[in-house]
Scaffold this active site. Sequence first.
Site, PDB file in Angstrom:
ATOM      1  N   ARG A 172       0.908  -5.409  11.975  1.00  0.00           N
ATOM      2  CA  ARG A 172       0.155  -4.671  12.987  1.00  0.00           C
ATOM      3  C   ARG A 172      -0.214  -5.569  14.166  1.00  0.00           C
ATOM      4  NH1 ARG A 172      -4.226   0.068  11.834  1.00  0.00           N
ATOM      5  NH2 ARG A 172      -2.496   0.723  10.516  1.00  0.00           N
ATOM      6  N   ARG A 192       1.738   1.329  10.324  1.00  0.00           N
ATOM      7  CA  ARG A 192       1.318   1.767   8.984  1.00  0.00           C
ATOM      8  C   ARG A 192       2.534   1.681   8.063  1.00  0.00           C
ATOM      9  NH1 ARG A 192      -3.061   5.078   7.482  1.00  0.00           N
ATOM     10  NH2 ARG A 192      -3.342   5.715   9.637  1.00  0.00           N
ATOM     11  N   GLU A 209      -7.473  -0.056  14.509  1.00  0.00           N
ATOM     12  CA  GLU A 209      -7.964  -1.129  13.647  1.00  0.00           C
ATOM     13  C   GLU A 209      -6.933  -2.246  13.499  1.00  0.00           C
ATOM     14  OE1 GLU A 209      -8.875  -2.039   8.952  1.00  0.00           O
ATOM     15  OE2 GLU A 209      -8.824   0.050   9.623  1.00  0.00           O
ATOM     16  N   ARG A 218       0.842  -1.195   0.000  1.00  0.00           N
ATOM     17  CA  ARG A 218       0.000   0.000   0.000  1.00  0.00           C
ATOM     18  C   ARG A 218       0.878   1.248   0.000  1.00  0.00           C
ATOM     19  NH1 ARG A 218      -4.915  -1.884   4.121  1.00  0.00           N
ATOM     20  NH2 ARG A 218      -5.369  -3.807   2.969  1.00  0.00           N
ATOM     21  N   SER A 231     -10.797  -6.185   9.626  1.00  0.00           N
ATOM     22  CA  SER A 231     -12.093  -5.689   9.161  1.00  0.00           C
ATOM     23  C   SER A 231     -12.750  -6.774   8.325  1.00  0.00           C
ATOM     24  CB  SER A 231     -11.939  -4.403   8.340  1.00  0.00           C
ATOM     25  OG  SER A 231     -11.271  -4.672   7.122  1.00  0.00           O
TER      26      SER A 231
END
Length: 433
Positions: free
Chosen positions: A386, A273, A345, A258, A348
Amino acid sequence: MIDLRLVREHPDLVKASQRARGADESRVDELLAADAARREAVKRADDLRAEQKAASQAVRTASPEQRPAVLDRARALAAEVKQAEEALRGADAALREAHLRIANVVHDGVPPGGEDDAVTLRTVGEVPAHDFPVRDHLEIGEALGAIDTERGAKVSGARFYFLTGPGAMLEFALAQLAIGQAVAAGFTPVVAPALVRPEAMEGTGFLGEHDEEVYRVERDDLYLVGTSEVALAGMRSNEVLDLSAGPLRYAGWSSCFRREAGSYGKDTRGIIRVHWFDKVEMFSFCRPEDAAEEHRRLLAWEEEFLQALELPYRVVDIAAGDLGTSAARKYDIEAWFPSQGTYRELTSTSDCTTFQARRLNTRYRDADGRNQTAATLNGTLCAVARTIACLLEVHQRADGSVYVPKALRPWLGGVEALTPGMTLVAPVPAPNA
C-alpha cells in the site's frame, strides 16, 4: 482478556464499553454468572476434598465395628470429589469461553460510533495539485515495469501480484528505511515467522469474531499471520520481562496474509487491498501506567516515517465500534491517494493495555518484586504494498516518471526519479576504511 476484578467491581463500565463498540452487553452478565459458578465449583471441590481427607484419617482410627461404615463414607466421598473436580473443569472452560467473548474496555475519550465516525486529529503536508490527468498506481506501476497483477492472478488468483524491477527495489528500499529508523529509535529488529500456533492467534485476539479474515493450515493446525504482531506477542508468552529500563521494543518484518472476507468488490484494482503483503511492525511491552505515552511515541514514529517519504496524511482517532477486539484505543494514519481524491489508511497503532498479555501470560516484576501483567502496543511502520501504491500516485509526474523522496535514494542507487525502461542499480556499500 480483561481483568476479572474490573468486571466484578465495575460491571457497568464494562457494559458501557460493550455498548460503545456495538457489542452485546449481556455478555458481561454471562461472564459474571460463569465467574460465580466457577467460584462455587471451587468451593464445593475444596470442601469435599477436606471431608475426604478427614474420612481417610477416620478410617485409620476407626474401631473394627465402625470401620465398614467409615470405609463406605470414604468411598462415597471419593466419588463425589471426582464428580466435583469434573464439574470444576467444566466451570473453568465455561468461564474462559465467556471471558474470551468480551473485547477490551475502550479508553475514555474514544469517539463513539462506527467506521465513519473517526475523528481527524491533524492533517500534515500539502495535497499535490497535479496539472495533468492523474493516473492510478497500477497504471503507473505497469508503465514502470514495477507491478504485474495479471501474472500474479495467473499464478495465485485474484488480489495477488508480482513486484518486478523498480517495484521490487522499492520494497527493499522501504524495508531498509523502516528497519533503519526503528533500530535508531531503540527497537530490536526481528524477522518473524508467518505461521503460528492457535495459542498465539487467540492470545492476540485474532480468532473468534475475526477468524474469517485468517488463513488456516488445517493439516498442521497453524495459522498464517495478518501481522507480525501475533508472532512478536507470542514470542514472550509465559515469560517474566525485565522492564526496569523502560519499554521492550521489537520491529518485526514478516509476510502477512489476509482473506479480505467481506471485501468483495472493494479495491479490486491494483495492490491497495491484497491477500499477501510484507510489513514492518513495531511492538512494545511496557508497564500499564506507561502505555498511553508509549502509544504517542509509536504514532510519532509512524509520522516520522511518512514525513520522510514526503507523503501528505492525516491522523484519525478511530471510533469505538471500529476498534479491533484487543485495542482500547487506535490511531490510524491515512495518506492521500490522488486517483481516489481521498485519504486512505496507510498505518495504524493500537494500545491493547493488558488484554493480550493476560491471555498470553506475559508479566513483569514491579518495584516490590511482584509479578504483574504487562501492557502491549503495536504500530505499523510500513505496509509495503500500500505504501508503494501511495508513493507512485503522490509523486507521479506528467512525463510518466515518479519522483523519488530523498530518504529512499540511498537504497535506490541515488536516482532522483523512476522512469519507464530504466534499470536500477543496487546501492554499493562503502569500502572499509
